[in-house]
Design an enzyme around this catalytic site. Sequence first.
Site, mmCIF file in Angstrom:
data_model
loop_
_atom_site.group_PDB
_atom_site.id
_atom_site.type_symbol
_atom_site.label_atom_id
_atom_site.label_comp_id
_atom_site.label_asym_id
_atom_site.label_seq_id
_atom_site.Cartn_x
_atom_site.Cartn_y
_atom_site.Cartn_z
ATOM 1 N N HIS A 15 46.577 11.052 33.708
ATOM 2 C CA HIS A 15 45.588 11.909 34.370
ATOM 3 C C HIS A 15 45.664 11.735 35.878
ATOM 4 O O HIS A 15 46.353 10.876 36.402
ATOM 5 C CB HIS A 15 44.167 11.660 33.850
ATOM 6 C CG HIS A 15 43.527 10.393 34.312
ATOM 7 N ND1 HIS A 15 42.200 10.104 34.127
ATOM 8 C CD2 HIS A 15 44.036 9.303 34.965
ATOM 9 C CE1 HIS A 15 41.924 8.927 34.639
ATOM 10 N NE2 HIS A 15 43.001 8.426 35.142
ATOM 11 N N CYS A 34 43.464 6.484 41.703
ATOM 12 C CA CYS A 34 43.348 7.364 40.527
ATOM 13 C C CYS A 34 43.549 8.820 40.914
ATOM 14 O O CYS A 34 43.646 9.692 40.058
ATOM 15 C CB CYS A 34 42.013 7.178 39.820
ATOM 16 S SG CYS A 34 42.122 5.967 38.482
ATOM 17 N N HIS A 40 49.061 9.248 36.723
ATOM 18 C CA HIS A 40 49.312 7.874 36.264
ATOM 19 C C HIS A 40 48.733 7.767 34.864
ATOM 20 O O HIS A 40 47.930 8.607 34.445
ATOM 21 C CB HIS A 40 48.640 6.860 37.206
ATOM 22 C CG HIS A 40 47.159 6.981 37.225
ATOM 23 N ND1 HIS A 40 46.502 7.897 38.002
ATOM 24 C CD2 HIS A 40 46.196 6.359 36.504
ATOM 25 C CE1 HIS A 40 45.205 7.824 37.780
ATOM 26 N NE2 HIS A 40 44.979 6.896 36.866
ATOM 27 N N HIS A 42 47.120 5.661 31.293
ATOM 28 C CA HIS A 42 46.262 4.592 30.774
ATOM 29 C C HIS A 42 46.526 4.424 29.285
ATOM 30 O O HIS A 42 46.860 5.391 28.593
ATOM 31 C CB HIS A 42 44.780 4.933 30.937
ATOM 32 C CG HIS A 42 44.311 4.927 32.357
ATOM 33 N ND1 HIS A 42 44.040 3.758 33.029
ATOM 34 C CD2 HIS A 42 44.069 5.923 33.227
ATOM 35 C CE1 HIS A 42 43.638 4.054 34.256
ATOM 36 N NE2 HIS A 42 43.657 5.362 34.409
ATOM 37 N N ASP A 80 47.116 12.098 22.491
ATOM 38 C CA ASP A 80 48.149 11.065 22.669
ATOM 39 C C ASP A 80 49.402 11.625 23.349
ATOM 40 O O ASP A 80 49.898 12.689 22.979
ATOM 41 C CB ASP A 80 48.519 10.467 21.306
ATOM 42 C CG ASP A 80 49.352 9.199 21.449
ATOM 43 O OD1 ASP A 80 49.156 8.456 22.437
ATOM 44 O OD2 ASP A 80 50.211 8.955 20.581
ATOM 45 N N HIS A 81 49.876 10.895 24.353
ATOM 46 C CA HIS A 81 51.072 11.255 25.116
ATOM 47 C C HIS A 81 50.929 12.586 25.850
ATOM 48 O O HIS A 81 51.910 13.289 26.082
ATOM 49 C CB HIS A 81 52.326 11.242 24.235
ATOM 50 C CG HIS A 81 52.799 9.844 23.951
ATOM 51 N ND1 HIS A 81 52.110 8.999 23.126
ATOM 52 C CD2 HIS A 81 53.866 9.146 24.403
ATOM 53 C CE1 HIS A 81 52.742 7.840 23.069
ATOM 54 N NE2 HIS A 81 53.802 7.902 23.848
ATOM 55 N N GLU A 125 39.077 2.554 29.311
ATOM 56 C CA GLU A 125 40.177 3.057 30.131
ATOM 57 C C GLU A 125 41.101 1.902 30.514
ATOM 58 O O GLU A 125 42.307 2.057 30.641
ATOM 59 C CB GLU A 125 39.640 3.761 31.377
ATOM 60 C CG GLU A 125 40.713 4.552 32.110
ATOM 61 C CD GLU A 125 40.117 5.497 33.118
ATOM 62 O OE1 GLU A 125 40.119 6.701 32.876
ATOM 63 O OE2 GLU A 125 39.626 5.008 34.152
HETATM 64 NI NI NI Z 1 43.103 6.534 36.063
#
Ligand code: NI
Length: 136
Positions: A15, A34, A40, A42, A80-81, A125
């Site tokens: 995200h 962020c 990037h 998580h 996911d992914h 997160e």
């Molecule tokens: Ni983040």
Amino acid sequence: MKVTVSRKAHFNAAHRLFVKNWSDKKNMEIFGICSNTNYHGHNYEIIVDITGDVDPLTGMVIDLKDLKDIIKNKIENILDHKNLNLDIDYFKKVVPTAENICIFIWNILRKEIEMAKGLEVTLFETPRNFVKYNGN
Ligand code: NI
């Protein structure tokens, strides 16, 4: 007697936190790294809590196999992914913070779980940063 039954699950996603109308500088001030332009990732962990009466016949609040399948099909398979900003329509207008991802997940699960049962979602997160939402 209400008992809470919980199931853990996991997904990886990318995200970027930013507000479109703000400059890159302002986004960096508010969201820090962020807001990194190139996204990037998580390793998100979720805990789904279902609270309800224990069925006198089955001894269960909810069949954990059913809950596992719901989470797999409705949450993991969707998130996911994925790049949350680009792949998930909901996050084209909503900043994909942990708070908003948690609400997104809760709203999907609420449609799948009997209304008589309580539903709370906890979203990690990072191992140290997590949020909870129960519909209030
Ligand atoms: Ni983040």
